[in-house]
Scaffold this active site. Sequence first.
Site, short mmCIF file in Angstrom:
data_model
loop_
_atom_site.label_atom_id
_atom_site.label_comp_id
_atom_site.label_asym_id
_atom_site.label_seq_id
_atom_site.Cartn_x
_atom_site.Cartn_y
_atom_site.Cartn_z
CG PHE A 105 -1.85 -1.03 1.45
CD1 PHE A 105 -3.12 -0.91 0.91
CD2 PHE A 105 -1.53 -2.18 2.18
CE1 PHE A 105 -4.06 -1.90 1.11
CE2 PHE A 105 -2.48 -3.18 2.37
CZ PHE A 105 -3.75 -3.05 1.83
CG HIS A 118 -10.57 4.85 -3.49
ND1 HIS A 118 -11.79 5.20 -4.02
CD2 HIS A 118 -10.64 3.51 -3.22
CE1 HIS A 118 -12.57 4.13 -4.05
NE2 HIS A 118 -11.88 3.09 -3.59
CG LEU A 119 -7.03 0.86 1.54
CD1 LEU A 119 -5.73 1.42 2.10
CD2 LEU A 119 -7.85 0.21 2.65
CG HIS A 120 -4.76 1.90 -4.52
ND1 HIS A 120 -4.97 3.18 -4.05
CD2 HIS A 120 -3.59 1.94 -5.19
CE1 HIS A 120 -3.96 3.95 -4.43
NE2 HIS A 120 -3.09 3.22 -5.12
CG LEU A 121 -2.65 -4.97 -1.69
CD1 LEU A 121 -1.49 -4.46 -0.84
CD2 LEU A 121 -3.38 -6.08 -0.94
#
Length: 176
Positions: A105, A118-121
């Site tokens: 992340f 906006h949370l993203h992996l």
Amino acid sequence: MDHLWTPWRYHFITSAEKSDRCIFCAFQEEDRDEHNLILTRGSHSFVILNRFPYTSGHLMVVARRHIPSLSDAQPGELEELILTARDFQLALETLYRPDGFNIGFNLGKSAGAGVAGHLHLHVVPRWQGDSNFVGVIGQTRTIPEDLKTTYARLREYLSQHPFPSRDAASGPSPAR
Ligand SMILES: [Zn+2]
């Protein structure tokens, strides 16, 4: 790590200038997953190819909700992010035979997040020497497989290998 984690941000910064909307929120609402390179949609996340990939197969597992960090995520969201990353690690291992992965992340612009907020992996397959090559030629990266081909290969794989993480009840990891 700059080389690994920053290249795609320039694309997203450019894209973001055209609109104030978060592209991850916008893409979810659109009904054109192939165009947007969305591979799968889950209950709490979706998977999208990075449009400016560091290597072939570079994809992102994105939270459905517009939340900025892990501390804003519910346990179910965190679980699905990781399980989905696991499934795609397996898919990429099968299809691309990488030597390793970077999975991680970037939280916040200062950490290199292209879509901060906006949370993203990121799931990035790696091969021996790929970063050495980047080092030699400076800002230019190895040219990955074109995105439509990567998309088609992964979609084909998904059609033949249902992932437990995409089912309502998570089962054991698929046989390897
Ligand atoms: Zn968003």
